[in-house]
Design a protein around this motif. Structure first.
Motif, PDB file in Angstrom:
ATOM      1  N   ARG A  25       0.817  -1.213   0.000  1.00 44.54           N
ATOM      2  CA  ARG A  25       0.000   0.000   0.000  1.00 44.54           C
ATOM      3  C   ARG A  25       0.854   1.268   0.000  1.00 44.54           C
ATOM      4  O   ARG A  25       0.417   2.307  -0.434  1.00 44.54           O
ATOM      5  N   ARG A  26       2.009   1.208   0.605  1.00 43.26           N
ATOM      6  CA  ARG A  26       3.038   2.251   0.581  1.00 43.26           C
ATOM      7  C   ARG A  26       2.802   3.381   1.573  1.00 43.26           C
ATOM      8  O   ARG A  26       3.694   3.753   2.311  1.00 43.26           O
ATOM      9  N   TYR A  27       1.613   3.968   1.586  1.00 44.59           N
ATOM     10  CA  TYR A  27       1.332   5.118   2.462  1.00 44.59           C
ATOM     11  C   TYR A  27       0.455   4.710   3.638  1.00 44.59           C
ATOM     12  O   TYR A  27      -0.405   3.838   3.504  1.00 44.59           O
ATOM     13  N   ALA A  28       0.634   5.397   4.762  1.00 47.41           N
ATOM     14  CA  ALA A  28      -0.274   5.194   5.887  1.00 47.41           C
ATOM     15  C   ALA A  28      -0.196   6.385   6.834  1.00 47.41           C
ATOM     16  O   ALA A  28       0.796   7.121   6.856  1.00 47.41           O
ATOM     17  N   ASP A  72      -0.086  -0.925   8.227  1.00 38.83           N
ATOM     18  CA  ASP A  72      -0.948  -0.476   7.127  1.00 38.83           C
ATOM     19  C   ASP A  72      -0.160  -0.321   5.828  1.00 38.83           C
ATOM     20  O   ASP A  72      -0.575  -0.795   4.769  1.00 38.83           O
ATOM     21  N   ALA A  73       0.985   0.363   5.901  1.00 39.38           N
ATOM     22  CA  ALA A  73       1.739   0.725   4.693  1.00 39.38           C
ATOM     23  C   ALA A  73       2.390  -0.479   4.023  1.00 39.38           C
ATOM     24  O   ALA A  73       2.591  -0.484   2.806  1.00 39.38           O
ATOM     25  N   THR A  74       2.734  -1.501   4.810  1.00 35.30           N
ATOM     26  CA  THR A  74       3.429  -2.665   4.245  1.00 35.30           C
ATOM     27  C   THR A  74       2.460  -3.764   3.827  1.00 35.30           C
ATOM     28  O   THR A  74       2.875  -4.767   3.258  1.00 35.30           O
ATOM     29  N   ARG A  75       1.172  -3.575   4.084  1.00 42.20           N
ATOM     30  CA  ARG A  75       0.199  -4.587   3.685  1.00 42.20           C
ATOM     31  C   ARG A  75       0.114  -4.696   2.172  1.00 42.20           C
ATOM     32  O   ARG A  75       0.270  -3.722   1.463  1.00 42.20           O
TER      33      ARG A  75
END
Length: 198
Positions: free
Chosen positions: A93-96, A180-183
């Motif tokens: 997802r990259r961003y969180a 969140d970001a690494t999902r």
């Protein structure tokens, strides 16, 4: 996710610390941590639990001097482990963006798993120490993590009166944002960048 199991093992030995660390990004929140600093162990266990990362940390450091080298070097290893475990970052997802309260304290973390290290911190800690842990080392932990994991990371302690709560909220916000970001985003098969790589 392909055939990449998103795990890493990192060892580091200097005159100041000897560290062995393993990380599984897609874990259950299980941890086994021994840094010689009780509150730091608690924070790393909390980080693993709330990020659903499996984490083992063994650190033999120069804690008879102070906590600085141990906190920093473990954060360096953890950052390197995230970088290694994420591989080409395909499908993430990259961003969180996460805000976490703990009683009177609120901490926030905005992250981009971009491969470009940048770090900014706002706020202060209400007490200088929590046990054998120097409060400002929570800021330094996040900095070292960002530099070595290649994160653009904006962190803040927004409010609080108790350094234990402020530091713990920050670690939990870091954990949740990184989770969140690494999902893996099931809609995305490529790397989330118009450049084609991160």
């Amino acid at each position: 996710m392909g055939d990449h199991d998103r795990t890493a093992a990192v060892s580091r030995e200097t005159a100041e610390t000897t560290i062995d660390l393993t990380l599984a990004i897609d874990g259950d929140g299980e941890s086994e941590v021994d840094t010689g600093i009780g509150f730091y162990d608690h924070m790393l266990e909390s980080f693993a639990k709330h990020g659903l990362f499996d984490l083992t940390v063994r650190c033999d450091g120069d804690t008879h001097i102070d906590d600085h080298h141990t906190v920093e070097d473990v954060a360096i290893c953890l950052g390197e482990a995230f970088d290694e475990a994420l591989g080409d970052k395909r499908g993430i997802r990259r961003y969180a963006d996460r805000r976490v309260p703990l009683d009177e304290a609120v901490a926030s973390v905005v992250v981009d798993v971009a491969g470009r290290p940048y770090y900014d911190f706002a706020g202060e800690f209400s007490q200088e120490r929590v046990g054998e842990f120097t409060s400002v080392m929570a800021d330094h932990f996040a900095l070292s993590l960002a530099q070595n994991a290649g994160l653009t990371l904006h962190a803040a302690v927004e409010t609080g009166e108790n350094a234990h709560h402020e530091v713990e909220a920050l670690f939990k916000a870091l954990a949740r944002a990184l989770d969140d970001a690494t999902r893996i985003d099931g809609r995305r098969s490529d790397t989330p960048s118009t450049k084609g790589e991160l």
